[in-house]
Design a protein around this motif. Structure first.
Motif, PDB file in Angstrom:
ATOM      1  N   LYS A   5      13.160  -2.309   0.328  1.00 18.51           N
ATOM      2  CA  LYS A   5      13.470  -1.506  -0.511  1.00 18.51           C
ATOM      3  C   LYS A   5      12.608  -0.749  -0.931  1.00 18.51           C
ATOM      4  O   LYS A   5      11.358  -0.723  -1.191  1.00 18.51           O
ATOM      5  N   LEU A   6      13.034   0.697  -1.070  1.00 16.72           N
ATOM      6  CA  LEU A   6      12.395   1.881  -1.584  1.00 16.72           C
ATOM      7  C   LEU A   6      12.272   1.816  -3.060  1.00 16.72           C
ATOM      8  O   LEU A   6      13.134   1.124  -3.704  1.00 16.72           O
ATOM      9  N   LYS A   7      11.448   2.416  -3.959  1.00 17.06           N
ATOM     10  CA  LYS A   7      11.358   2.455  -5.380  1.00 17.06           C
ATOM     11  C   LYS A   7      12.647   3.223  -5.967  1.00 17.06           C
ATOM     12  O   LYS A   7      12.964   3.026  -7.013  1.00 17.06           O
ATOM     13  N   ASP A   8      13.269   3.913  -5.051  1.00 18.49           N
ATOM     14  CA  ASP A   8      14.506   4.690  -5.508  1.00 18.49           C
ATOM     15  C   ASP A   8      15.766   3.786  -5.178  1.00 18.49           C
ATOM     16  O   ASP A   8      16.761   4.376  -5.500  1.00 18.49           O
ATOM     17  N   TRP A  35       0.730  -1.070   0.182  1.00 24.07           N
ATOM     18  CA  TRP A  35      -0.178   0.030   0.101  1.00 24.07           C
ATOM     19  C   TRP A  35       0.612   1.321   0.017  1.00 24.07           C
ATOM     20  O   TRP A  35       0.296   2.303  -0.570  1.00 24.07           O
ATOM     21  N   HIS A  36       2.203   1.360   0.613  1.00 23.97           N
ATOM     22  CA  HIS A  36       2.680   2.427   0.517  1.00 23.97           C
ATOM     23  C   HIS A  36       3.547   2.918  -0.820  1.00 23.97           C
ATOM     24  O   HIS A  36       4.188   1.941  -1.051  1.00 23.97           O
ATOM     25  N   PRO A  37       3.227   3.930  -1.448  1.00 23.35           N
ATOM     26  CA  PRO A  37       4.001   4.351  -2.741  1.00 23.35           C
ATOM     27  C   PRO A  37       5.348   4.289  -2.925  1.00 23.35           C
ATOM     28  O   PRO A  37       5.800   4.203  -3.910  1.00 23.35           O
ATOM     29  N   ALA A  38       5.992   4.492  -1.844  1.00 23.80           N
ATOM     30  CA  ALA A  38       7.408   4.643  -1.802  1.00 23.80           C
ATOM     31  C   ALA A  38       8.139   3.075  -1.397  1.00 23.80           C
ATOM     32  O   ALA A  38       9.224   2.992  -1.929  1.00 23.80           O
ATOM     33  N   VAL A  39       7.518   2.178  -0.886  1.00 24.31           N
ATOM     34  CA  VAL A  39       7.919   0.525  -0.858  1.00 24.31           C
ATOM     35  C   VAL A  39       7.911  -0.015  -2.045  1.00 24.31           C
ATOM     36  O   VAL A  39       6.800  -0.336  -2.294  1.00 24.31           O
ATOM     37  N   ALA A  40       9.031  -0.728  -2.445  1.00 23.96           N
ATOM     38  CA  ALA A  40       9.083  -1.545  -3.643  1.00 23.96           C
ATOM     39  C   ALA A  40       8.944  -2.966  -3.236  1.00 23.96           C
ATOM     40  O   ALA A  40       8.020  -3.772  -3.771  1.00 23.96           O
ATOM     41  N   THR A  41       9.559  -3.440  -2.336  1.00 21.03           N
ATOM     42  CA  THR A  41       9.685  -4.681  -1.841  1.00 21.03           C
ATOM     43  C   THR A  41       9.818  -4.898  -0.331  1.00 21.03           C
ATOM     44  O   THR A  41      10.405  -3.962   0.530  1.00 21.03           O
ATOM     45  N   LEU A  50      16.223  -0.211   3.648  1.00 21.65           N
ATOM     46  CA  LEU A  50      16.032   0.145   5.175  1.00 21.65           C
ATOM     47  C   LEU A  50      15.876  -1.145   5.783  1.00 21.65           C
ATOM     48  O   LEU A  50      15.219  -2.021   5.406  1.00 21.65           O
ATOM     49  N   ARG A  51      16.074  -1.245   7.219  1.00 26.58           N
ATOM     50  CA  ARG A  51      15.680  -2.097   8.042  1.00 26.58           C
ATOM     51  C   ARG A  51      14.935  -1.482   9.491  1.00 26.58           C
ATOM     52  O   ARG A  51      15.413  -0.570   9.762  1.00 26.58           O
ATOM     53  N   GLU A  52      13.877  -2.108   9.548  1.00 22.02           N
ATOM     54  CA  GLU A  52      13.182  -1.859  10.777  1.00 22.02           C
ATOM     55  C   GLU A  52      12.685  -2.685  11.884  1.00 22.02           C
ATOM     56  O   GLU A  52      12.515  -3.902  11.396  1.00 22.02           O
ATOM     57  N   GLN A  53      12.640  -2.545  12.994  1.00 18.00           N
ATOM     58  CA  GLN A  53      12.310  -3.698  13.949  1.00 18.00           C
ATOM     59  C   GLN A  53      11.070  -3.383  14.654  1.00 18.00           C
ATOM     60  O   GLN A  53      10.736  -2.264  15.330  1.00 18.00           O
ATOM     61  N   LEU A  54      10.083  -4.421  14.878  1.00 19.47           N
ATOM     62  CA  LEU A  54       9.006  -4.245  15.574  1.00 19.47           C
ATOM     63  C   LEU A  54       9.124  -4.196  16.899  1.00 19.47           C
ATOM     64  O   LEU A  54       9.745  -5.398  17.755  1.00 19.47           O
ATOM     65  N   LEU A  55       8.714  -3.338  17.737  1.00 16.46           N
ATOM     66  CA  LEU A  55       9.112  -3.184  19.093  1.00 16.46           C
ATOM     67  C   LEU A  55       7.760  -3.544  20.146  1.00 16.46           C
ATOM     68  O   LEU A  55       7.958  -4.257  21.221  1.00 16.46           O
ATOM     69  N   ALA A  56       6.621  -3.172  19.471  1.00 11.68           N
ATOM     70  CA  ALA A  56       5.390  -3.551  20.441  1.00 11.68           C
ATOM     71  C   ALA A  56       4.357  -3.627  19.082  1.00 11.68           C
ATOM     72  O   ALA A  56       4.381  -2.851  18.263  1.00 11.68           O
ATOM     73  N   LEU A  57       3.417  -4.536  19.667  1.00 13.31           N
ATOM     74  CA  LEU A  57       2.191  -4.492  18.911  1.00 13.31           C
ATOM     75  C   LEU A  57       0.972  -5.174  19.690  1.00 13.31           C
ATOM     76  O   LEU A  57       1.125  -5.998  20.367  1.00 13.31           O
ATOM     77  N   SER A  58      -0.236  -4.486  19.618  1.00 16.06           N
ATOM     78  CA  SER A  58      -1.156  -4.662  20.652  1.00 16.06           C
ATOM     79  C   SER A  58      -2.481  -4.923  19.535  1.00 16.06           C
ATOM     80  O   SER A  58      -3.029  -3.745  19.224  1.00 16.06           O
ATOM     81  N   ASP A  59      -3.098  -6.058  19.439  1.00 19.83           N
ATOM     82  CA  ASP A  59      -4.256  -5.851  18.756  1.00 19.83           C
ATOM     83  C   ASP A  59      -5.465  -5.260  19.645  1.00 19.83           C
ATOM     84  O   ASP A  59      -6.318  -4.607  19.155  1.00 19.83           O
ATOM     85  N   LEU A  60      -5.531  -5.414  20.903  1.00 19.11           N
ATOM     86  CA  LEU A  60      -6.328  -4.927  21.927  1.00 19.11           C
ATOM     87  C   LEU A  60      -6.347  -3.236  21.519  1.00 19.11           C
ATOM     88  O   LEU A  60      -7.642  -2.778  21.542  1.00 19.11           O
TER      89      LEU A  60
END
Length: 147
Positions: free
Chosen positions: A55-58, A30-36, A62-72
């Protein structure tokens, strides 16, 4: 230290928006800047500590780490591990709240990071507009297409 806070209202219930945003590896859909995008070590995209490499379209990676996630609470937090952009200590938080008037969603996306003084204004503007605002518009469009 820049502190960016952006928010929007989406004409969709929080459950629908959460189903898109919850997938930490789904932003390439969904994000227009992200290729894969791929989660390293074949971990689940909702496992705390998982790392997404994208990988961005340019061509930038980048690398990002999930720190927290709450479905509630319909929230998640993540940090930036590697980027070619001179920004450091980047931590972001995403939060959804129901807007009961019309079954809509309030979406807040915020971050703090450090950068060189000469890069502060440009990077702050880039994150606020090319990442957050572009993401809001892209999810809005994505949800319309799914309806």
């Amino acid at each position: 230290m820049p502190h960016i806070v952006k928010s929007t209202i989406l004409d969709a219930p929080t459950g629908a928006v959460w189903s898109v945003l919850r997938d930490f590896n789904g932003h390439d859909r969904w994000h227009p800047a992200v290729a894969t995008s791929a989660i390293e070590r074949a971990q689940a995209a909702d496992k705390i500590g998982c790392v997404r490499r994208f990988k961005l379209k340019d061509g930038s990676e980048l690398r990002e780490q999930l720190l927290a996630l709450s479905d509630l609470e319909q929230t998640f937090s993540y940090c930036l591990l590697d980027t070619p952009i001179p920004m450091f200590n980047y931590v972001a938080h995403v939060r959804l709240l129901p807007v009961t008037d019309g079954d809509r969603t309030f979406w807040q996306w915020e971050s703090r990071f450090t950068t060189r003084p000469e890069d502060r204004e440009g990077i702050t503007q880039m994150v606020a507009e090319q990442i957050y605002q572009a993401g809001f518009e892209a999810v809005r469009h994505h949800l319309r297409g799914a309806a």
